[in-house]
Design an enzyme around this catalytic site. Structure first.
Site, PDB file in Angstrom:
ATOM      1  N   GLU A 110     -38.158  26.167 -27.081  1.00  0.00           N
ATOM      2  CA  GLU A 110     -37.648  24.788 -27.028  1.00  0.00           C
ATOM      3  C   GLU A 110     -38.231  23.922 -28.138  1.00  0.00           C
ATOM      4  O   GLU A 110     -39.183  24.323 -28.824  1.00  0.00           O
ATOM      5  CB  GLU A 110     -37.972  24.159 -25.666  1.00  0.00           C
ATOM      6  N   LYS A 138     -46.182  21.384 -14.931  1.00  0.00           N
ATOM      7  CA  LYS A 138     -47.322  20.599 -15.347  1.00  0.00           C
ATOM      8  C   LYS A 138     -48.004  19.982 -14.132  1.00  0.00           C
ATOM      9  O   LYS A 138     -47.352  19.474 -13.216  1.00  0.00           O
ATOM     10  CB  LYS A 138     -46.851  19.489 -16.282  1.00  0.00           C
TER      11      LYS A 138
END
Ligand code: PSU
Ligand code: MN
Length: 292
Positions: free
Chosen positions: A12, A148
């Site tokens: 990405e 995360k």
């Protein structure tokens, strides 16, 4: 000699434009490509240049996304805008998955997926990453270090379950927490080899089930920041994001940058280490799929 197509791994670009500071971002983008190559696969970094969706940016395009000030973070909702207006854009997990799938790429390595933000439904509003919906509908294997730790991990896993996304742990029984190896939360299945991941992927295809597969790889022990050490920085960054009234796409980049400041770049080093580790695992999975 006829050249056989190498296994492909998508990467990405939001992590390049918004996730890491320059020059670490550019070095990391190049290093991830090198790791994929050294494990026998072809890297295809995904991004948008002047409205064109590209699965396989060249080095100057990657350098542009790493340095330009006006690069937009492009989630699924933003795709028609950047295409129509011929803008430059960095792709999130959601849009990288979608573009990778259009390009026939089945495996994608990232750092951490987006998820349900802490305080969801409360003062922070309704912040659920489009990454989760994309995993529910687009057939790509996403290799990450969990979600995360800035997110609400139990809520993120519940959401994935609701939307039918299988979550595998790579050599772990636990959902990893990005900077830390453990979250205390179980994964759906443990896979100890690329072949085991490939078998689950093929079974999913055979069953005709839509959507992706999330493969979660814990950060290496020597690179991890134990949960109790990183948590104060995360809590402070989340509180500051709320005080500033940050919303939507601004939240994740702010939190990542603030945590890096608060940890004296320890989180930055951990982030870079896990990204390269995930690139290696993704290349191995792509190779196992190609050989199956
Ligand atoms: N993980 C990182 N750095 C990042 C991101 C994830 O270590 O920059 C990016 C990914 O592109 C992910 C996005 O898709 O953050 C999620 O943003 P949001 O929460 O706004 O959906
Ligand atoms: Mn969000």
């Amino acid at each position: 000699m006829t050249a056989r197509a190498l296994p492909q791994v998508a990467l990405e670009s939001t992590v390049i434009s918004h996730g890491l500071p320059y020059p670490h971002n550019l070095a990391l983008a190049r290093d991830m490509e090198a790791v994929v190559r050294s494990h026998g696969a072809q890297p295809r970094t995904v991004g948008i240049i002047a409205g064109e969706l590209i699965a396989g940016l060249d080095d100057s395009q990657i350098a542009h996304l790493a340095t330009a000030q006006n690069v937009r973070k492009v989630s699924r909702r933003d795709l028609p805008i950047v295409v129509a207006q011929k803008l430059d854009g960095a792709t999130t997990v959601a849009t990288t998955m979608w573009i990778a799938h259009q390009a026939g790429i089945e495996v994608f390595a990232t750092g951490g997926i987006g998820g349900v933000h802490r305080g969801h439904g409360g003062a922070a509003g309704n912040d659920i990453s489009a990454d989760l919906e994309e995993l529910a509908q687009t057939p790509v294997i996403v290799v990450c270090a969990g979600a995360k730790a800035i997110l609400d991990l139990p809520a993120t896993l519940e959401y994935l379950e609701t939307r039918g996304v299988t979550v595998a742990g790579y050599a772990t029984d636990e959902f990893p927490a990005f900077y830390s190896r453990s979250s205390g939360l179980p994964v759906d299945v443990r896979c100890d080899s690329p072949a085991e991941v490939a078998a689950i992927w093929r079974a999913k295809q055979t069953l005709g089930l839509p959507g992706g597969l999330l493969v979660t790889v814990p950060i290496a022990p020597q690179d991890e920041i134990p949960a109790q050490e990183i948590e104060p920085a995360i809590a402070q960054a989340v509180a500051e994001a709320e005080q500033r009234g940050l919303r939507s796409a601004e939240v994740t980049p702010f939190l990542l940058a603030r945590i890096a400041e608060l940890t004296g770049d320890r989180s930055l080093r951990a982030n870079i280490a896990l990204l390269k580790n995930n690139a290696r695992v993704a290349a191995e999975i792509a190779t196992a799929l190609a050989n199956g």
